[in-house]
Design a protein around this motif. Sequence first.
Motif, PDB file in Angstrom:
ATOM      1  N   PHE A 352       0.851  -1.254   0.120  1.00 37.88           N
ATOM      2  CA  PHE A 352       0.044  -0.024   0.005  1.00 37.88           C
ATOM      3  C   PHE A 352       0.935   1.246   0.024  1.00 37.88           C
ATOM      4  CE2 PHE A 352      -3.185   2.518   2.622  1.00 37.88           C
ATOM      5  CZ  PHE A 352      -3.400   3.404   1.653  1.00 37.88           C
ATOM      6  N   ILE A 353       0.760   1.937  -0.901  1.00 41.49           N
ATOM      7  CA  ILE A 353       1.463   3.379  -1.252  1.00 41.49           C
ATOM      8  C   ILE A 353       0.633   4.383  -1.399  1.00 41.49           C
ATOM      9  CG2 ILE A 353       3.245   4.531  -2.646  1.00 41.49           C
ATOM     10  CD1 ILE A 353       4.558   2.085  -1.246  1.00 41.49           C
ATOM     11  N   MET A 354       0.891   5.567  -0.557  1.00 43.74           N
ATOM     12  CA  MET A 354       0.113   6.644  -0.496  1.00 43.74           C
ATOM     13  C   MET A 354       0.850   8.049  -0.761  1.00 43.74           C
ATOM     14  SD  MET A 354      -2.604   8.234   2.335  1.00 43.74           S
ATOM     15  CE  MET A 354      -4.043   7.136   1.813  1.00 43.74           C
ATOM     16  N   HIS A 355       0.500   8.850  -1.526  1.00 44.79           N
ATOM     17  CA  HIS A 355       1.354  10.044  -1.580  1.00 44.79           C
ATOM     18  C   HIS A 355       0.388  11.132  -1.629  1.00 44.79           C
ATOM     19  CE1 HIS A 355       5.120   8.390  -3.558  1.00 44.79           C
ATOM     20  NE2 HIS A 355       5.041   7.955  -2.387  1.00 44.79           N
ATOM     21  N   ASP A 356       0.555  12.375  -1.127  1.00 44.63           N
ATOM     22  CA  ASP A 356      -0.014  13.660  -1.221  1.00 44.63           C
ATOM     23  C   ASP A 356       0.677  14.686  -2.174  1.00 44.63           C
ATOM     24  OD1 ASP A 356      -2.172  13.232   1.033  1.00 44.63           O
ATOM     25  OD2 ASP A 356      -0.189  12.846   1.823  1.00 44.63           O
ATOM     26  N   ILE A 357       0.100  15.127  -2.943  1.00 44.61           N
ATOM     27  CA  ILE A 357       0.524  16.384  -3.854  1.00 44.61           C
ATOM     28  C   ILE A 357      -0.339  17.471  -4.060  1.00 44.61           C
ATOM     29  CG2 ILE A 357       1.753  14.387  -5.341  1.00 44.61           C
ATOM     30  CD1 ILE A 357      -0.516  14.941  -7.526  1.00 44.61           C
ATOM     31  N   PRO A 415      -0.612  -3.841  -5.994  1.00 46.78           N
ATOM     32  CA  PRO A 415      -0.578  -3.036  -4.931  1.00 46.78           C
ATOM     33  C   PRO A 415      -1.861  -2.227  -4.698  1.00 46.78           C
ATOM     34  CG  PRO A 415       0.633  -2.067  -6.675  1.00 46.78           C
ATOM     35  CD  PRO A 415       0.069  -3.401  -7.171  1.00 46.78           C
ATOM     36  N   LEU A 416      -2.161  -1.589  -3.503  1.00 43.06           N
ATOM     37  CA  LEU A 416      -2.994  -0.636  -3.405  1.00 43.06           C
ATOM     38  C   LEU A 416      -2.242   0.682  -3.504  1.00 43.06           C
ATOM     39  CD1 LEU A 416      -4.676  -2.057  -0.088  1.00 43.06           C
ATOM     40  CD2 LEU A 416      -5.734  -1.749  -2.352  1.00 43.06           C
ATOM     41  N   ILE A 417      -3.007   1.473  -4.364  1.00 36.91           N
ATOM     42  CA  ILE A 417      -2.285   2.996  -4.641  1.00 36.91           C
ATOM     43  C   ILE A 417      -3.404   4.067  -4.338  1.00 36.91           C
ATOM     44  CG2 ILE A 417      -1.253   4.335  -6.261  1.00 36.91           C
ATOM     45  CD1 ILE A 417       0.647   1.945  -5.650  1.00 36.91           C
ATOM     46  N   ARG A 418      -3.014   4.908  -3.438  1.00 33.10           N
ATOM     47  CA  ARG A 418      -3.754   6.124  -3.223  1.00 33.10           C
ATOM     48  C   ARG A 418      -3.097   7.453  -3.399  1.00 33.10           C
ATOM     49  NH1 ARG A 418      -8.480   7.634  -0.417  1.00 33.10           N
ATOM     50  NH2 ARG A 418      -9.590   5.934  -1.811  1.00 33.10           N
ATOM     51  N   ILE A 442      -3.240  -2.054 -10.585  1.00 31.90           N
ATOM     52  CA  ILE A 442      -3.217  -2.241  -9.198  1.00 31.90           C
ATOM     53  C   ILE A 442      -4.666  -2.575  -8.511  1.00 31.90           C
ATOM     54  CG2 ILE A 442      -2.052   0.154  -9.135  1.00 31.90           C
ATOM     55  CD1 ILE A 442      -4.682   1.549  -9.054  1.00 31.90           C
ATOM     56  N   ALA A 443      -4.822  -2.722  -7.419  1.00 30.59           N
ATOM     57  CA  ALA A 443      -5.833  -3.362  -6.790  1.00 30.59           C
ATOM     58  C   ALA A 443      -7.091  -2.751  -6.552  1.00 30.59           C
ATOM     59  CB  ALA A 443      -5.479  -4.194  -5.430  1.00 30.59           C
TER      60      ALA A 443
END
Length: 524
Positions: A352-357, A415-418, A442-443
């Motif tokens: 699980f990868i999460m990024h903020d932009i 993967p889970l991507i947000r 991605i999932a």
Amino acid sequence: MMRICRRLLTSPLGDVDASGAPTSTFQARNQRDHVKIMLATDNHVGYMEKDPVRGQDSMNTFREVLELARDNDVDFILLGGDLFHENKPTRATLHGVMALLREYTLGDRPVSIELLSDPHDGSAEGYTFPAINYEDSNLNVAIPVFSIHGNHDDPQGVGYEGALSALDLLSVTGLVNYFGKVELPTSDATAGRSATNAGNPLTEDGIRIKPVLLQKGRTRIALYGMGNIKDERMHYELRANRVRMFRPAEEPHSWFNILAIHQNRAAHDPKAVVPETMFDDSVHLVVWGHEHEQLITPQPVAGKRYCISQPGSSVATSLCPGEAAEKKVAIIHIEERDYWLEEIPLKTVRPFIMHDIDLADELEDAGIEVEDKSGVTKLLKSRIYEMIEQAREDWMSKYEHLSEAERQAIKMPLPLIRLRVSYTRHELGNLVRFGQEFVDKIANPRDVLQFSKKKVMPKRGKEKDVNANDYIDPEEFRDMATAEKLEKVQVADLVREYLEAQELNFLNPYDLERAVTNFVDKDE
């Protein structure tokens, strides 16, 4: 307090190796008194079971937890609530959990921890078999499983049998030892008003907790449990000092006391949170379920002697920062009054990868105009592909100790991507169509993006950016995408605001609010 936690994290039990784990010499010398407990919470088995990609995630990870318990030869397993994601799990989910428990926890291996309390305390009414499964001569239990209930699998119903949960079913089948079922002296409706009806004689009894008493050699453990109850009620009971914990009659100060609870810890609502400083001073370790953020390393509590271990969930049920940390379980090593916690990362958990932009900053750096929808879309997709690559690299780094051939043989799950995007002005477009490009990559292609609109508000003559989570203007709210609106609204708040504006003569507002919230949150 600090002494206990400091000893816990260094060398509380004897000699340790470079990693902090007890040496084999120590374990061999103290095996007779050494208790090992596998600790996990919030397994949420059955979560998204109909999803073709993520449907088996929770079941696979629960299998891994049981495998770790067996391979590490633990004395018993302690689950901190929400074993099931739903109050009424499907037959497929219930069947899968029962099959796994039978596969990994039954057998001829002798149980080395002795039960000292009454084995029939908590037994099904009207039946003679004991509540503790390894005390039943008709069962061959290899690894006892002790579990409290959570808010997702809490007891429901009335009648001769009383309120029942899925754990009651596992208990009568002899697969799980269900404890911590608090008997409240009032109905849910009365309990919900207890904070304002302190003089009600029906609420004067408070909460009484009896421990499960266990012993191995010279190590004696008092295992206390409180399954989830309404947070407002628990808050009131603790504040009113009406929670009583029974102490062992024989040498009460020689026991290692563990308290397992399943309540809100984060103060989203001041009256719907359990203060972490309110537990009995006799407790040594609090196992905190319900919160999904992984904080499994025991944390000291100011002014208290106990520490809190919050294992978090073993499967991501929401794509938020608290779920992004590495999922872990732990083995609690106890000898008499000392303990040490061995953390074990879970290998079956989906990456699980999460990024903020900030979209405006990203567009400025890339030289793309806001009106260029094609360019904006291309930019966002490039960021997602970068996150997919990061997930792959992180996954392979977990197995860098293996040979190249072994690493190549390990297939990474989708993967889970947000990607959370804050913006001020931009036409969002069709998010579902945007995610179609990532269906096989991605999932969660349908909700890979999360938009958060920033509101520019005048303050003291200056412009200030305010995140939409802190301020929501009604007009701006109407312009938000549907998915973004759902992120901002709490069902309980909507119901409460509506009921406060009504004059109800026949319907109980507390029951109605609880029913609607359960319908939305737990699909009841």
